[in-house]
Scaffold this active site. Sequence first.
Site, PDB file in Angstrom:
ATOM      1  N   ASN A   9       0.876  -1.168   0.000  1.00  0.00           N
ATOM      2  CA  ASN A   9       0.000   0.000   0.000  1.00  0.00           C
ATOM      3  C   ASN A   9       0.917   1.223   0.000  1.00  0.00           C
ATOM      4  O   ASN A   9       1.551   1.513   1.006  1.00  0.00           O
ATOM      5  CB  ASN A   9      -0.889  -0.027   1.256  1.00  0.00           C
ATOM      6  CG  ASN A   9      -1.673   1.268   1.417  1.00  0.00           C
ATOM      7  OD1 ASN A   9      -1.753   2.082   0.494  1.00  0.00           O
ATOM      8  ND2 ASN A   9      -2.252   1.467   2.592  1.00  0.00           N
ATOM      9  N   LYS A  11       0.114   4.290  -0.209  1.00  0.00           N
ATOM     10  CA  LYS A  11      -0.457   5.499   0.418  1.00  0.00           C
ATOM     11  C   LYS A  11      -0.235   6.704  -0.501  1.00  0.00           C
ATOM     12  O   LYS A  11      -0.276   6.535  -1.718  1.00  0.00           O
ATOM     13  CB  LYS A  11       0.123   5.696   1.817  1.00  0.00           C
ATOM     14  CG  LYS A  11       0.050   4.397   2.635  1.00  0.00           C
ATOM     15  CD  LYS A  11       0.377   4.560   4.076  1.00  0.00           C
ATOM     16  CE  LYS A  11       0.213   3.208   4.770  1.00  0.00           C
ATOM     17  NZ  LYS A  11       0.369   3.273   6.205  1.00  0.00           N
ATOM     18  N   HIS A  96      -9.194   1.716   4.833  1.00  0.00           N
ATOM     19  CA  HIS A  96      -7.918   1.831   5.546  1.00  0.00           C
ATOM     20  C   HIS A  96      -8.091   2.807   6.712  1.00  0.00           C
ATOM     21  O   HIS A  96      -8.814   3.791   6.602  1.00  0.00           O
ATOM     22  CB  HIS A  96      -6.816   2.322   4.595  1.00  0.00           C
ATOM     23  CG  HIS A  96      -5.459   2.199   5.209  1.00  0.00           C
ATOM     24  ND1 HIS A  96      -4.971   3.125   6.099  1.00  0.00           N
ATOM     25  CD2 HIS A  96      -4.513   1.237   5.101  1.00  0.00           C
ATOM     26  CE1 HIS A  96      -3.766   2.743   6.505  1.00  0.00           C
ATOM     27  NE2 HIS A  96      -3.462   1.595   5.912  1.00  0.00           N
ATOM     28  N   GLU A  98      -6.352   5.097   7.819  1.00  0.00           N
ATOM     29  CA  GLU A  98      -6.049   6.510   7.528  1.00  0.00           C
ATOM     30  C   GLU A  98      -7.242   7.189   6.876  1.00  0.00           C
ATOM     31  O   GLU A  98      -7.516   8.363   7.133  1.00  0.00           O
ATOM     32  CB  GLU A  98      -4.782   6.591   6.653  1.00  0.00           C
ATOM     33  CG  GLU A  98      -3.530   6.279   7.476  1.00  0.00           C
ATOM     34  CD  GLU A  98      -2.417   5.577   6.723  1.00  0.00           C
ATOM     35  OE1 GLU A  98      -2.407   5.597   5.478  1.00  0.00           O
ATOM     36  OE2 GLU A  98      -1.544   4.982   7.393  1.00  0.00           O
ATOM     37  N   GLU A 168      -5.263  -4.458  10.626  1.00  0.00           N
ATOM     38  CA  GLU A 168      -4.169  -3.502  10.833  1.00  0.00           C
ATOM     39  C   GLU A 168      -4.415  -2.704  12.111  1.00  0.00           C
ATOM     40  O   GLU A 168      -5.181  -1.728  12.096  1.00  0.00           O
ATOM     41  CB  GLU A 168      -4.100  -2.530   9.654  1.00  0.00           C
ATOM     42  CG  GLU A 168      -3.815  -3.187   8.330  1.00  0.00           C
ATOM     43  CD  GLU A 168      -3.180  -2.203   7.350  1.00  0.00           C
ATOM     44  OE1 GLU A 168      -2.145  -2.555   6.782  1.00  0.00           O
ATOM     45  OE2 GLU A 168      -3.704  -1.091   7.170  1.00  0.00           O
ATOM     46  N   SER A 214       3.762  -2.247  10.100  1.00  0.00           N
ATOM     47  CA  SER A 214       5.211  -2.356  10.258  1.00  0.00           C
ATOM     48  C   SER A 214       5.769  -3.745   9.933  1.00  0.00           C
ATOM     49  O   SER A 214       6.671  -4.232  10.606  1.00  0.00           O
ATOM     50  CB  SER A 214       5.629  -1.936  11.679  1.00  0.00           C
ATOM     51  OG  SER A 214       5.242  -0.606  11.937  1.00  0.00           O
TER      52      SER A 214
HETATM   53  P1  13P Z   1       3.479   0.222   7.454  1.00  0.00           P
HETATM   54  O1  13P Z   1       3.878  -1.120   6.904  1.00  0.00           O
HETATM   55  O2  13P Z   1       4.275   1.359   6.899  1.00  0.00           O
HETATM   56  O3  13P Z   1       3.383   0.213   8.943  1.00  0.00           O
HETATM   57  O4  13P Z   1       1.966   0.488   6.923  1.00  0.00           O
HETATM   58  C1  13P Z   1       1.017  -0.462   7.129  1.00  0.00           C
HETATM   59  C2  13P Z   1      -0.199  -0.089   6.381  1.00  0.00           C
HETATM   60  O5  13P Z   1      -0.905   0.833   6.750  1.00  0.00           O
HETATM   61  C3  13P Z   1      -0.543  -0.850   5.163  1.00  0.00           C
HETATM   62  O6  13P Z   1      -1.822  -0.565   4.730  1.00  0.00           O
END
Ligand code: 13P
Length: 253
Positions: A9, A11, A96, A98, A168, A214
């Site tokens: 992802n 982002k 997600h 976010e 997540e 992570s």
């Molecule tokens: P990270 O792997 O950077 O922690 O992000 C996880 C994530 O939000 C994947 O959608």
Amino acid sequence: MRRKLLLGNWKMNKTPTEAVEFAKEAKELGKLARSNKVDMGVCVPAVDLAPVKKILKNTLIVGAENCHYEEKGAYTGEISIPMLKDLNIDWVIIGHSERRTYDNETSEKCNKKILALLKNNMVPVYCCGESLETFENNGTREFVKEQIITGLKDVSKEDAMKVVIAYEPIWAIGTGKNASTEIAEDVCGYIRKVLRDIYGAKVANKIRILYGGSVKPNSVKAYLSQKDIDGALVGGASLDVNSYKELLTSYIY
Ligand code: 13P
């Protein structure tokens, strides 16, 4: 047997120029994944979809990070499912954390998107996960259960098998502070139980559940060795071809 899935992802990262550079280098990666029976792909910003898909069409999965549930209309700034279909994009991340935090994405809204995607034979990657506060108050199960039940409302048994769930925990995203494999497996196992209660064991055993937060090359194998974890949704480590490749090789070798 559920096939393992590694999904990146990106982002809000990578201009189309940068995305094309990644895609050119990542072609080999797709072949390596396939020859090891791992599904692998990247979900990328809307403006990167067309150029990346063009390069990676037969190698890595290329997915979107969001979509709208209406086919078209007065929704400035949104991306419709027909627009994605026109680019042969079949995978979309939905809900997600976010987007839930910054864009008012509710599980009800996610449900509309999931139903619209399934109607179009596409794959929703439905994200769920709790905040640190909820985690510390032992509220994870209840919180995630509600997200799953609401997000999958009216999804038929047959369609449910096409959905991918990503657990997540918000406190593990981009923080370098990952959930232990025990915690991740405990929640993913619980999610499968919730799915079993809704759809029965046969369907629940077919649904892929990913862990995200992570995930790095040194931790990926431990997660993917858990009974109920079928892959990973990867942020930071999917942005660089070499680290993403290392993620795959750490799992397969
Ligand atoms: P990270 O792997 O950077 O922690 O992000 C996880 C994530 O939000 C994947 O959608």
